[in-house]
Design an enzyme around this catalytic site. Structure first.
Site, PDB file in Angstrom:
ATOM      1  N   HIS A 129       0.845  -1.195   0.000  1.00 23.50           N
ATOM      2  CA  HIS A 129       0.000   0.000   0.000  1.00 23.50           C
ATOM      3  C   HIS A 129       0.876   1.239   0.000  1.00 23.50           C
ATOM      4  O   HIS A 129       1.874   1.308   0.717  1.00 23.50           O
ATOM      5  CB  HIS A 129      -0.907   0.032   1.228  1.00 23.50           C
ATOM      6  CG  HIS A 129      -1.711   1.295   1.341  1.00 23.50           C
ATOM      7  ND1 HIS A 129      -1.558   2.204   2.366  1.00 23.50           N
ATOM      8  CD2 HIS A 129      -2.676   1.804   0.533  1.00 23.50           C
ATOM      9  CE1 HIS A 129      -2.389   3.207   2.195  1.00 23.50           C
ATOM     10  NE2 HIS A 129      -3.086   2.994   1.093  1.00 23.50           N
ATOM     11  N   SER A 130       0.529   2.202  -0.857  1.00 19.70           N
ATOM     12  CA  SER A 130       1.139   3.524  -0.865  1.00 19.70           C
ATOM     13  C   SER A 130       2.662   3.444  -1.046  1.00 19.70           C
ATOM     14  O   SER A 130       3.145   2.731  -1.928  1.00 19.70           O
ATOM     15  CB  SER A 130       0.739   4.276   0.413  1.00 19.70           C
ATOM     16  OG  SER A 130       0.995   5.653   0.294  1.00 19.70           O
TER      17      SER A 130
END
Length: 385
Positions: A217-218
């Site tokens: 994520h991210s």
């Protein structure tokens, strides 16, 4: 025979438990039931090195890894390794701030062996290395509101008005928001030393558990990309939920304006060396320029110019990015895909709205329709095993 008095006591006790407020942090109360899937848990520290100091030998750069095994048994051929984003830690995969089933539990339900990694210097990944890991804040309440939980209030980009999936108001004072904001912790500003430790320990982990699908994520998307470069034979595929490593730049605080942009990642999508063809020995040998009209709904991107250098090792691993319809990332995730494709990587982009999953911000895997997002991840893995 059970007396009527005992039945009345039992009824009252049941009513008291039912009345317990389990919102946000209140779910710590004994009367609040867990929504997580039944599993076995083990933890390990992978990698690291001894460094002599005045007090004796200290351990630097070890990576915390949590192993979750579904109680019903593993029935998938490859493990899944979860890499969290910036400002939080691996706990982000375990629960949602409103106490629904966490993303790791959804994967356990599909029968995966799940590993959760804490980045070095972060959370349980902290080591004795106090010299290199210069720390900074993870997030302020204002950054979180504007970029993650309530972007529709700021309206910095038109897609923000479609945000509907955050559980609660998304602003400070809401118990769900406060529970989420409490998960943010300091992170290092020295991404170079962190990348070097994460890529070394990461390949060691994969050599122990075998080829795995890496879900990030991210800014956590940095690490699977580096492992694809260093040990591609051990990476079954890279699944990136809103990758935060936009080529050659960073959006400070998840901002979408040109004011919020800074130079970043001199190797394109990483801060440290990756293999290019034609070969280069320094990131300064890459030439690039800003292309495209820049609007709040669709940001411009940096792309290579002149000699186009190919990411030959990274290209050996299948890559997909998943993006929410109301996230700031929907305005610039194309930069990641375009850069990788130009560099010879067959990168795939799944816009969740095209799957009928709408209204998601940057932390979609914590939002109300997270089971559907987990389903997209599972389907992609099944199609690419």
């Amino acid at each position: 025979m059970i007396s009527s008095t005992l039945l009345s006591v039992a009824t009252l006790a049941g009513a008291a438990l039912a009345a317990v407020d389990c919102t946000g942090v209140n779910a710590i109360a004994p009367g609040c039931a867990s929504q997580e899937s039944l599993h076995y848990r083990d933890f390990f520290y992978i990698g690291g090195r001894y460094v002599a100091g005045a007090a004796g030998n200290l351990t630097y750069d070890q990576v915390y890894v949590e192993k979750l095994t579904p109680a019903s048994g593993v029935n998938q051929s490859h493990p899944v390794v979860l890499y969290h984003g910036g400002g939080t830690s691996g706990v982000t995969w375990l629960n949602t701030p409103d106490n629904r089933k966490g993303f790791a539990s959804h994967l356990l339900d599909y029968g995966y062996q799940v590993y959760i990694v804490d980045q070095t210097s972060v959370g349980r990944g902290s080591s004795e290395n106090l010299n290199d890991y210069v720390m900074r804040i993870g997030s302020t309440a204002e950054i979180t509101e504007k970029g993650f939980t309530a972007p529709e209030l700021t309206n910095a980009y038109p897609q923000s008005q479609e945000h509907t999936q955050w559980p609660g108001t998304g602003v400070r004072g809401d118990p769900i928001f406060d529970a989420f904001e409490s998960t943010f912790i300091p992170l290092t500003s020295n991404l170079t030393v962190q990348e070097l430790s994460m890529r070394s320990a990461g390949c060691q982990l994969l050599s122990l558990i075998g080829p795995s699908f890496l879900v990030s994520h991210s800014i956590g998307a940095l690490h699977p990309l580096l492992l694809s470069n260093d040990c591609p034979q051990l990476v079954a595929g890279n699944i990136n939920l809103e990758p935060g490593n936009i080529p050659f730049q960073s959006y400070v605080g998840n901002a979408t304006s040109s004011v919020g942009r800074t130079s970043a990642r001199p190797w394109g999508m990483t801060n440290t060396y990756v293999t290019y063809e034609p070969a280069i020995s320094s990131s300064s040998e890459l030439t690039y320029e800003l292309v495209g009209d820049d609007t709040p709904a669709n940001r411009s991107c940096y792309m290579q110019t002149g000699t186009i250098h190919k990411l030959t090792e990274i290209a050996k691993v299948k890559y997909v990015a998943l993006t929410g319809s109301a996230s700031p990332h929907i305005t610039y995730e194309h930069c990641v895909i375009d850069f990788l494709q130009q560099a010879g990587v067959a990168a795939e982009w799944i816009k969740l709205a095209d799957k009928g999953i709408t209204g998601n911000g940057h932390f979609g895997y914590l939002e109300k329709n997270s089971p559907q997002i987990a389903g997209v991840v599972h389907d992609w893995i099944q199609a690419n095993c």
